[in-house]
Design a protein around this motif. Structure first.
Motif, PDB file in Angstrom:
ATOM      1  N   ALA A  56       0.784  -1.140   0.050  1.00  0.00           N
ATOM      2  CA  ALA A  56      -0.093   0.156  -0.276  1.00  0.00           C
ATOM      3  C   ALA A  56       0.829   1.380   0.043  1.00  0.00           C
ATOM      4  N   PHE A  57       1.888   1.360   0.926  1.00  0.00           N
ATOM      5  CA  PHE A  57       2.943   2.329   0.723  1.00  0.00           C
ATOM      6  C   PHE A  57       3.730   2.683  -0.480  1.00  0.00           C
ATOM      7  N   THR A  58       4.028   1.539  -1.158  1.00  0.00           N
ATOM      8  CA  THR A  58       4.443   1.600  -2.531  1.00  0.00           C
ATOM      9  C   THR A  58       3.508   2.053  -3.439  1.00  0.00           C
ATOM     10  N   GLU A  59       2.272   1.679  -3.413  1.00  0.00           N
ATOM     11  CA  GLU A  59       1.166   2.153  -4.202  1.00  0.00           C
ATOM     12  C   GLU A  59       0.849   3.800  -4.140  1.00  0.00           C
ATOM     13  N   GLU A  60       0.933   4.102  -2.709  1.00  0.00           N
ATOM     14  CA  GLU A  60       0.761   5.523  -2.244  1.00  0.00           C
ATOM     15  C   GLU A  60       1.894   6.283  -2.703  1.00  0.00           C
ATOM     16  N   GLN A  61       3.058   5.701  -2.494  1.00  0.00           N
ATOM     17  CA  GLN A  61       4.374   6.635  -2.985  1.00  0.00           C
ATOM     18  C   GLN A  61       4.370   6.750  -4.686  1.00  0.00           C
ATOM     19  N   ARG A  62       3.880   5.416  -5.654  1.00  0.00           N
ATOM     20  CA  ARG A  62       3.799   5.577  -6.781  1.00  0.00           C
ATOM     21  C   ARG A  62       2.563   6.610  -7.283  1.00  0.00           C
ATOM     22  N   ALA A  63       1.653   6.731  -6.474  1.00  0.00           N
ATOM     23  CA  ALA A  63       0.488   7.743  -6.788  1.00  0.00           C
ATOM     24  C   ALA A  63       0.932   9.167  -6.627  1.00  0.00           C
ATOM     25  N   PHE A  64       1.650   9.268  -5.456  1.00  0.00           N
ATOM     26  CA  PHE A  64       2.386  10.403  -4.981  1.00  0.00           C
ATOM     27  C   PHE A  64       3.380  10.903  -6.253  1.00  0.00           C
ATOM     28  N   THR A  65       4.061  10.021  -6.751  1.00  0.00           N
ATOM     29  CA  THR A  65       5.144  10.187  -8.045  1.00  0.00           C
ATOM     30  C   THR A  65       4.484  10.718  -8.864  1.00  0.00           C
ATOM     31  N   GLU A  66       3.433   9.960  -9.333  1.00  0.00           N
ATOM     32  CA  GLU A  66       2.617  10.371 -10.622  1.00  0.00           C
ATOM     33  C   GLU A  66       1.882  11.605 -10.319  1.00  0.00           C
ATOM     34  N   GLU A  67       1.467  11.905  -9.254  1.00  0.00           N
ATOM     35  CA  GLU A  67       0.660  13.363  -8.921  1.00  0.00           C
ATOM     36  C   GLU A  67       2.043  14.360  -8.920  1.00  0.00           C
ATOM     37  N   ALA A  68       3.069  14.043  -8.280  1.00  0.00           N
ATOM     38  CA  ALA A  68       3.995  15.054  -8.397  1.00  0.00           C
ATOM     39  C   ALA A  68       4.496  15.308  -9.973  1.00  0.00           C
ATOM     40  N   GLU A  69       4.486  14.297 -10.718  1.00  0.00           N
ATOM     41  CA  GLU A  69       5.082  14.355 -12.155  1.00  0.00           C
ATOM     42  C   GLU A  69       3.934  15.093 -12.864  1.00  0.00           C
ATOM     43  N   GLU A  70       2.585  14.852 -12.597  1.00  0.00           N
ATOM     44  CA  GLU A  70       1.474  15.512 -13.228  1.00  0.00           C
ATOM     45  C   GLU A  70       1.534  17.234 -12.957  1.00  0.00           C
ATOM     46  N   ARG A  71       1.837  17.184 -11.569  1.00  0.00           N
ATOM     47  CA  ARG A  71       2.011  18.419 -10.970  1.00  0.00           C
ATOM     48  C   ARG A  71       3.144  19.426 -11.852  1.00  0.00           C
ATOM     49  N   ALA A  72       4.266  18.664 -11.986  1.00  0.00           N
ATOM     50  CA  ALA A  72       5.416  19.263 -12.543  1.00  0.00           C
ATOM     51  C   ALA A  72       5.045  19.609 -14.042  1.00  0.00           C
ATOM     52  N   PHE A  73       4.403  18.631 -14.825  1.00  0.00           N
ATOM     53  CA  PHE A  73       3.954  18.794 -16.156  1.00  0.00           C
ATOM     54  C   PHE A  73       3.045  19.847 -16.208  1.00  0.00           C
ATOM     55  N   THR A  74       2.060  20.211 -15.223  1.00  0.00           N
ATOM     56  CA  THR A  74       1.094  21.211 -15.261  1.00  0.00           C
ATOM     57  C   THR A  74       1.808  22.313 -14.818  1.00  0.00           C
ATOM     58  N   GLU A  75       2.756  22.480 -14.095  1.00  0.00           N
ATOM     59  CA  GLU A  75       3.656  23.700 -13.701  1.00  0.00           C
ATOM     60  C   GLU A  75       4.249  23.984 -15.333  1.00  0.00           C
ATOM     61  N   GLU A  76       4.771  23.235 -15.969  1.00  0.00           N
ATOM     62  CA  GLU A  76       5.621  23.511 -16.991  1.00  0.00           C
ATOM     63  C   GLU A  76       4.412  23.734 -18.356  1.00  0.00           C
ATOM     64  N   GLN A  77       3.537  23.206 -18.255  1.00  0.00           N
ATOM     65  CA  GLN A  77       2.478  23.702 -19.123  1.00  0.00           C
ATOM     66  C   GLN A  77       1.932  25.188 -18.713  1.00  0.00           C
ATOM     67  N   ARG A  78       1.847  25.406 -17.528  1.00  0.00           N
ATOM     68  CA  ARG A  78       1.206  26.493 -17.126  1.00  0.00           C
ATOM     69  C   ARG A  78       2.461  27.752 -17.425  1.00  0.00           C
ATOM     70  N   ALA A  79       3.811  27.408 -17.147  1.00  0.00           N
ATOM     71  CA  ALA A  79       4.953  28.295 -17.531  1.00  0.00           C
ATOM     72  C   ALA A  79       4.782  28.508 -19.058  1.00  0.00           C
ATOM     73  N   PHE A  80       4.605  27.441 -19.651  1.00  0.00           N
ATOM     74  CA  PHE A  80       4.773  27.585 -21.357  1.00  0.00           C
ATOM     75  C   PHE A  80       3.477  28.405 -21.722  1.00  0.00           C
ATOM     76  N   THR A  81       2.339  28.302 -20.975  1.00  0.00           N
ATOM     77  CA  THR A  81       1.268  29.190 -21.437  1.00  0.00           C
ATOM     78  C   THR A  81       1.448  30.629 -21.112  1.00  0.00           C
ATOM     79  N   GLU A  82       2.167  30.649 -19.692  1.00  0.00           N
ATOM     80  CA  GLU A  82       2.592  32.173 -19.299  1.00  0.00           C
ATOM     81  C   GLU A  82       3.541  32.761 -20.328  1.00  0.00           C
ATOM     82  N   GLU A  83       4.545  31.897 -20.681  1.00  0.00           N
ATOM     83  CA  GLU A  83       5.562  32.636 -21.825  1.00  0.00           C
ATOM     84  C   GLU A  83       4.787  32.954 -23.165  1.00  0.00           C
ATOM     85  N   GLN A  84       3.693  32.130 -23.799  1.00  0.00           N
ATOM     86  CA  GLN A  84       3.070  32.368 -24.765  1.00  0.00           C
ATOM     87  C   GLN A  84       2.206  33.538 -24.604  1.00  0.00           C
TER      88      GLN A  84
END
Length: 489
Positions: free
Chosen positions: A431-459
């Protein structure tokens, strides 16, 4: 952006002439410019509202400062989020290290407990072996004491009987006694051989019982080792399944989770069935050991009964021998009485001596009977005390066996509990591994969202900058047009 607003009005300054350049008038504000036409007959005034470039530059600088401040705030926010994520990952890593250390400590503690239990079991086996040796020594000592007492009683009786025969019989009677003594010696030898065979049989039974106990102990140890090996196999299987789960994709992971739940449920059912079968086996083993103990007690009781029957037979034989002696004595006395009747007159004094001898003999017989009765009572008391000691020893051995069974059952329960804890810990780790995996995916999604947001801001910034440039170019073109129009006017 500039605006052009012409207005028709009469000249308000009397000093304005044709050909004079345009002048600013403070009456109309800083943005009003007076333009005079060259036609002096009809002078016109055009009030032009011009937005200065300095204000435009100030607005642009303020916008650039706001953008720089926004970018700085965004960088600070991203740095704070990255620090929080790093701290969370560090906390997760430390928690995993603490769990691994706790698991290692638990393994070391279990290994120490197993070693202590092995040492205790070995000491228990040594103590049981010493107790068996002591019991055998006590049995041998009692047997030797019994044989010595019997030999003493028989020797005393044989001596008294020899003295009586030597006093009342002649060479023929001595020959008959010698033959009878030979027969009795042969019977005693046969009795001794039979006793030795019984002792050998009892020793063989004890050895068989010891071998059977050893086989039962080895079987219990093999079962415990099989249970440990099974737990290790389960752990290896869990590790292999976890590795396979990591290798699978998200869709296969869901299917594997369902399949694993089904497999674990089946394994738990099989383990429950196996535990139930093992409990029934243990109950059967306890019943078998109890039956074996009862059989041993019955054998001991049979041996005691056999010894009692042999003692009764010996007593009957002694009574028969005594009766035979009495019969012989009666025949001798009858012969003596006949001889005395015939020679009464001549042997009066001899008859009186014989009567005194008979009285003395009767007194000796009474004393002998009293001594034998006292010896029999003492031997019966000793035998009863020995029987009580044997019963107490049997009870102690039974209590010791039950305690050993309880310890073995407690250890087995402990092993089952530890296996359940390991399974729970494995589930928790999953369960901890699954939670960590979900947390990692969520962090990756957040990072991707932040990158997308930064790119949108730049645009957006690029678009705004392009629009501003286009607007500035339009404004410049309009200003040029206005200037050209003004120059034309």
């Amino acid at each position: 952006m500039s605006s052009f607003k012409p207005s028709m009005s009469e000249p308000k300054s009397p000093g304005s002439y044709c050909g004079v350049p345009a002048q600013r008038s403070s009456q109309w504000g800083p943005e009003m410019v007076l333009v005079k036409l060259e036609d002096c007959s009809h002078p016109l005034e055009l009030n032009v509202i011009v937005k200065e470039e300095e204000e435009e530059r100030g607005i642009k600088e303020e916008e650039e400062e706001e953008r720089a401040f926004t970018e700085e705030q965004r960088a600070v926010t991203e740095e704070a989020e990255q620090r929080a994520f790093t701290e969370e990952q560090r906390a997760v890593t430390e928690e995993a290290k603490e769990r691994a250390f706790t698991e290692e400590q638990r393994t070391f503690k279990e290994e120490a407990e197993e070693r202590a239990f092995t040492e205790e079991q070995r000491a228990f086996t040594e103590e049981q072996r010493a107790f068996t040796e002591e019991q055998r020594a006590v049995t041998e000592e009692q047997r030797a004491f019994k044989e010595e007492a019997e030999e003493r009683a028989f020797t005393a009786e044989q001596r008294a009987f020899t003295e009586e025969q030597r006093a009342f019989t002649e060479e023929a009677e001595e020959r008959a006694f010698t033959e009878e003594q030979r027969a009795f010696t042969e019977e005693q030898r046969a009795f001794t051989e039979e006793a030795e065979e019984r002792a050998f049989t009892e020793e063989a039974e004890e050895r068989a019982f010891t071998e059977e106990q050893r086989a039962v102990t080895e079987e219990a140890e093999e079962r415990a080792f099989t249970a440990e090996q099974r737990a290790f196999t389960e752990e290896q299987r869990a590790v292999t399944e976890e590795a396979e789960e990591r290798a699978f994709t998200a869709e296969q992971r869901a299917f594997t989770e369902e399949q694993r739940a089904f497999t674990e449920e089946a394994e738990e059912r099989a383990f429950s069935e196996e535990q139930r079968a093992f409990t029934e086996e243990q109950i059967a083993f306890t019943e078998e050991q109890r039956a074996f103990t009862e059989e041993a007690e019955e054998r001991a009781f049979t041996a005691e009964q056999r010894a009692f029957i042999e003692e009764a037979e010996e007593r009957a034989f002694t009574e028969e021998q005594r009766a035979f002696t009495e019969e012989q004595r009666a025949v001798t006395e009858e012969a003596e009485e006949r001889a005395f009747t015939e020679e009464q007159r001549a042997f009066t004094e001899e008859a009186e001596e014989r009567a005194f001898t008979e009285e003395q003999r009767a007194f000796t017989e009474e004393q002998r009977a009293f001594t034998e009765e006292a010896e029999e009572r003492a031997f019966t008391e000793e035998q009863r005390a020995f029987t009580e000691e044997q019963r107490a020893f049997t009870e102690e051995q039974r209590a010791f066996t039950e305690e050993a069974e309880e310890r073995a059952f407690t250890e087995e329960q402990r092993a089952v509990t530890e296996e359940a804890e390991e399974r729970a810990f494995t589930a928790e780790q999953r369960a901890f591994t699954e939670e960590q995996r979900a947390f990692t995916e969520e962090a990756e999604e957040r990072a991707f969202t932040e990158e997308q947001r930064a790119f949108t801001e730049e645009q957006r910034a690029f678009t705004e900058e392009a629009e501003e440039r286009a607007f500035t170019a339009e404004q410049r073109a309009f200003t040029e047009e206005q200037r050209a129009f003004t120059a034309e006017l």
